[in-house]
Motif scaffolding. Structure first.
Motif, PDB file in Angstrom:
ATOM      1  N   ARG A  52     -11.709  15.785  16.952  1.00  0.00           N
ATOM      2  CA  ARG A  52     -10.809  14.663  16.680  1.00  0.00           C
ATOM      3  C   ARG A  52      -9.470  15.160  16.162  1.00  0.00           C
ATOM      4  NH1 ARG A  52     -13.959  10.295  13.182  1.00  0.00           N
ATOM      5  NH2 ARG A  52     -12.109   9.046  13.663  1.00  0.00           N
ATOM      6  N   LEU A  53      -9.500  16.160  15.304  1.00  0.00           N
ATOM      7  CA  LEU A  53      -8.251  16.734  14.791  1.00  0.00           C
ATOM      8  C   LEU A  53      -7.429  17.358  15.913  1.00  0.00           C
ATOM      9  CD1 LEU A  53      -9.400  18.361  11.441  1.00  0.00           C
ATOM     10  CD2 LEU A  53      -7.758  16.486  11.719  1.00  0.00           C
ATOM     11  N   ALA A  54      -8.100  18.047  16.831  1.00  0.00           N
ATOM     12  CA  ALA A  54      -7.386  18.645  17.965  1.00  0.00           C
ATOM     13  C   ALA A  54      -6.703  17.572  18.796  1.00  0.00           C
ATOM     14  CB  ALA A  54      -8.341  19.473  18.824  1.00  0.00           C
ATOM     15  N   ALA A  55      -7.396  16.473  19.046  1.00  0.00           N
ATOM     16  CA  ALA A  55      -6.811  15.380  19.836  1.00  0.00           C
ATOM     17  C   ALA A  55      -5.635  14.738  19.111  1.00  0.00           C
ATOM     18  CB  ALA A  55      -7.876  14.329  20.150  1.00  0.00           C
ATOM     19  N   LEU A  56      -5.786  14.501  17.816  1.00  0.00           N
ATOM     20  CA  LEU A  56      -4.683  13.919  17.041  1.00  0.00           C
ATOM     21  C   LEU A  56      -3.493  14.864  16.989  1.00  0.00           C
ATOM     22  CD1 LEU A  56      -3.550  11.649  15.283  1.00  0.00           C
ATOM     23  CD2 LEU A  56      -4.706  12.721  13.309  1.00  0.00           C
ATOM     24  N   ALA A  57      -3.748  16.142  16.836  1.00  0.00           N
ATOM     25  CA  ALA A  57      -2.666  17.123  16.801  1.00  0.00           C
ATOM     26  C   ALA A  57      -1.910  17.155  18.128  1.00  0.00           C
ATOM     27  CB  ALA A  57      -3.214  18.510  16.463  1.00  0.00           C
ATOM     28  N   MET A  58      -2.630  17.055  19.222  1.00  0.00           N
ATOM     29  CA  MET A  58      -1.959  17.035  20.527  1.00  0.00           C
ATOM     30  C   MET A  58      -1.092  15.788  20.682  1.00  0.00           C
ATOM     31  SD  MET A  58      -4.847  18.703  22.995  1.00  0.00           S
ATOM     32  CE  MET A  58      -3.801  18.793  24.437  1.00  0.00           C
ATOM     33  N   ALA A  59      -1.531  14.669  20.131  1.00  0.00           N
ATOM     34  CA  ALA A  59      -0.698  13.457  20.154  1.00  0.00           C
ATOM     35  C   ALA A  59       0.563  13.683  19.324  1.00  0.00           C
ATOM     36  CB  ALA A  59      -1.490  12.261  19.636  1.00  0.00           C
ATOM     37  N   CYS A  60       0.418  14.331  18.178  1.00  0.00           N
ATOM     38  CA  CYS A  60       1.593  14.674  17.363  1.00  0.00           C
ATOM     39  C   CYS A  60       2.515  15.612  18.132  1.00  0.00           C
ATOM     40  CB  CYS A  60       1.171  15.324  16.050  1.00  0.00           C
ATOM     41  SG  CYS A  60       0.371  14.207  14.877  1.00  0.00           S
ATOM     42  N   GLY A  61       1.934  16.544  18.864  1.00  0.00           N
ATOM     43  CA  GLY A  61       2.725  17.474  19.675  1.00  0.00           C
ATOM     44  C   GLY A  61       3.520  16.764  20.747  1.00  0.00           C
ATOM     45  N   LEU A  62       2.903  15.753  21.370  1.00  0.00           N
ATOM     46  CA  LEU A  62       3.643  14.965  22.364  1.00  0.00           C
ATOM     47  C   LEU A  62       4.818  14.258  21.712  1.00  0.00           C
ATOM     48  CD1 LEU A  62       0.837  13.409  24.592  1.00  0.00           C
ATOM     49  CD2 LEU A  62       2.536  15.125  25.242  1.00  0.00           C
ATOM     50  N   ALA A  63       4.625  13.771  20.488  1.00  0.00           N
ATOM     51  CA  ALA A  63       5.714  13.082  19.799  1.00  0.00           C
ATOM     52  C   ALA A  63       6.809  14.054  19.386  1.00  0.00           C
ATOM     53  CB  ALA A  63       5.173  12.341  18.578  1.00  0.00           C
ATOM     54  N   VAL A  64       6.452  15.136  18.737  1.00  0.00           N
ATOM     55  CA  VAL A  64       7.461  16.056  18.202  1.00  0.00           C
ATOM     56  C   VAL A  64       8.096  16.892  19.316  1.00  0.00           C
ATOM     57  CG1 VAL A  64       7.877  17.996  16.643  1.00  0.00           C
ATOM     58  CG2 VAL A  64       6.384  16.117  15.922  1.00  0.00           C
ATOM     59  N   ASP A  65       7.306  17.671  20.007  1.00  0.00           N
ATOM     60  CA  ASP A  65       7.852  18.554  21.040  1.00  0.00           C
ATOM     61  C   ASP A  65       8.250  17.794  22.300  1.00  0.00           C
ATOM     62  OD1 ASP A  65       7.704  21.521  20.205  1.00  0.00           O
ATOM     63  OD2 ASP A  65       5.849  20.650  19.456  1.00  0.00           O
TER      64      ASP A  65
END
Length: 176
Positions: A52-65
């Protein structure tokens, strides 16, 4: 999972991702991140929390990067394939791998939101700076990108750390 194994494993993934991208290849970072995420999640007492953390982090990555790429505030080496709105796959893989440090070598961030914000706001620009040096021309950020990167990570890391804490406590109590 051991502190040192987690810390060194993530650093290896970072080197594979940045080194691969510097040579026009996304696959070393993606493969390294997939192996690291699987190793950490499968070795965890709470593997669902890690996924779940990996999935949430990837969503954050889509937002930031993704925003940085979409606004052309940064140019990534090995930018294809990219996930909409423009974050390269190797960057997304790094975000997923980074999430594995939240219950490992960066567990202290779960206890102090202010520390997570400071680490995110300073650490991410430092990592980008290291990646954009002469030896590894991975990203060429503009001043807007530096500001967005610092602010984005100052928000994303406390969010991720808070979820890691919350989900770990719930899993330890037997809640889904």
């Amino acid at each position: 999972m051991s502190f040192w194994g987690n810390l060194l494993g993530y650093q290896l993934v970072w080197l594979l991702a940045v080194g691969g991208a510097a040579h026009g290849r996304a696959w070393p970072g993606v493969a390294g991140a997939c192996a690291f995420v699987a190793w950490q999640a499968l070795g965890s007492a709470q593997p669902l929390v890690e996924w779940r953390l990996a999935a949430l982090a990837m969503a954050c990555g889509l937002a930031v990067d993704g925003v940085m790429a979409y606004c052309v505030w940064v140019r990534y080496a090995a930018a294809s394939p990219a996930l909409p709105p423009g974050a390269p796959l190797w960057i997304e893989a790094l975000w997923a791998a980074f999430a594995m440090t939240l219950n490992g070598s960066l567990a202290i961030a779960k206890r102090h939101a202010w520390l997570a914000a400071v680490l995110g706001g300073l650490g991410a620009p430092a990592a980008y700076y290291a990646a954009s040096g002469r030896a590894l021309t991975v990203a060429e950020p503009s001043w807007r990108a530096w500001l967005w990167l610092a602010a984005g990570w100052a928000i994303a890391l406390p969010l991720l750390a808070g979820r890691a804490r919350q989900w770990s406590l719930r899993a330890a109590a037997g809640a889904p």
